[in-house]
Scaffold this active site. Sequence first.
Site, short mmCIF file in Angstrom:
data_model
loop_
_atom_site.label_atom_id
_atom_site.label_comp_id
_atom_site.label_asym_id
_atom_site.label_seq_id
_atom_site.Cartn_x
_atom_site.Cartn_y
_atom_site.Cartn_z
N LYS A 251 -1.15 -6.54 -8.01
CA LYS A 251 -1.26 -7.90 -7.46
C LYS A 251 -2.67 -8.43 -7.69
CE LYS A 251 -1.73 -8.88 -3.05
NZ LYS A 251 -2.94 -9.70 -2.97
N ASP A 252 -3.66 -7.53 -7.53
CA ASP A 252 -5.05 -7.91 -7.78
C ASP A 252 -5.35 -7.57 -9.24
OD1 ASP A 252 -5.74 -8.69 -5.03
OD2 ASP A 252 -5.34 -6.58 -4.61
N GLN B 213 -17.93 -7.28 -0.72
CA GLN B 213 -17.03 -8.05 -1.58
C GLN B 213 -16.58 -9.36 -0.93
OE1 GLN B 213 -14.11 -4.62 -1.58
NE2 GLN B 213 -12.62 -6.26 -1.70
N GLY C 236 -3.29 -1.70 -6.81
CA GLY C 236 -2.15 -2.60 -6.95
C GLY C 236 -2.37 -3.63 -8.05
N HIS D 196 0.84 -1.21 0.00
CA HIS D 196 0.00 0.00 0.00
C HIS D 196 0.87 1.26 0.00
CE1 HIS D 196 -2.87 -2.82 2.17
NE2 HIS D 196 -3.60 -2.42 1.14
N SER E 253 0.53 -8.74 1.25
CA SER E 253 -0.94 -8.79 1.32
C SER E 253 -1.31 -8.64 2.78
CB SER E 253 -1.42 -10.15 0.79
OG SER E 253 -2.72 -10.42 1.27
N SER E 254 -2.45 -8.01 3.04
CA SER E 254 -2.88 -7.87 4.43
C SER E 254 -3.08 -9.25 5.04
CB SER E 254 -4.18 -7.09 4.52
OG SER E 254 -3.99 -5.84 3.92
N ARG E 255 -3.40 -10.24 4.22
CA ARG E 255 -3.67 -11.59 4.73
C ARG E 255 -2.37 -12.32 5.11
NH1 ARG E 255 -8.12 -11.34 0.71
NH2 ARG E 255 -10.05 -11.45 1.91
O1 PAF Z 1 -8.01 -3.97 -3.17
C1 PAF Z 1 -8.67 -3.64 -2.15
O2 PAF Z 1 -8.14 -3.41 -1.07
C2 PAF Z 1 -10.19 -3.55 -2.25
O3 PAF Z 1 -10.70 -4.52 -3.10
C3 PAF Z 1 -10.68 -2.13 -2.66
C4 PAF Z 1 -10.22 -1.76 -4.06
C5 PAF Z 1 -10.17 -1.10 -1.66
C6 PAF Z 1 -12.20 -2.09 -2.65
O4 PAF Z 1 -12.74 -2.40 -1.40
#
Ligand code: PAF
Length: 289
Positions: free
Chosen positions: A153-154, A61, A151, A37, A189-191
């Site tokens: 990554k996604d 989501q 990002g 981030h 990743s936060s995870r």
């Molecule tokens: O990538 C993320 O952290 C989330 O999917 C986002 C884009 C902030 C939407 O909630």
Amino acid sequence: MKIIRTVAEMQAHADQKRMEGRTLALVPTMGSLHEGHLSLVRRAKAEADHVTVSIFVNPTQFGPNEDFKAYPRNFQRDCELLEEVGGVSTIFAPDEATLYPEGSDQQRVWVTCPEMSRQLCGKYRPGHFEGVLTVVMKLLAACKPHNVIFGLKDIQQYILLKQMVQDLALDIKVIGGETVREPNGLAYSSRNEYLTADERSQASIISKAINSATQMIEDGEENPIAVTGLMREMIHSVPQAKLQYAEIVTASKLEPVEQFIPGVQVIVAVAVYFRHIRLIDNAFALVPV
Ligand code: PAF
């Protein structure tokens, strides 16, 4: 750093900055910030005068059996990290009732997704991308940025959001920030926070598999099944890793690649579970001519 909690205040703040002739960038996040981030924040600073980071764990989501409740939340630490990195003017941190006044299960209008949302992660996470696109529309409406940074990554999320901005004629530049990796290659990743030290080290197999696949394609391998086979084999060699998918898709529509076409760019993508922790990674590869 100003912390804003309501849409009306965020919009008034953005209007004011725009009237002053400032350019605005938004970095949307779900908090629990890490080096990935922070690199998006640095990129945002290079693109605009005024950077907003949004922090909102978006319920729509997450699927019913996913980790919405357990998702790491560290608002205080996030603020400290953003202070440290510097250059962030505003944190937009609405609560659920602010973004979903009727309740997140009562949202009436959604952004619908194109077919490519049903490839890769979308195959396993029905409704996920509708939730992402819808909340990002809300964040864009609240923060009114000129630039928005996501990002890479996604990658599927990035491609869908870019398509949304284009198809809905939003006057916003969508920027992809490079994936940042831990020293062993694991994408931030936060995870990753959920992983034990041993799992964290084992999880380096994901980027190794991606790198080997990319190399194989760029070295001229002609059979996509041989490449996905190698990735599967590598990931299966780690007993704690449970492969969800290892695929090669087109960079344009995310369709599975059945045959390599010289000069065309493809995406190599992987999703792997360590216990309940789902990790994803990807890379672009150019098929040689
Ligand atoms: O990538 C993320 O952290 C989330 O999917 C986002 C884009 C902030 C939407 O909630």
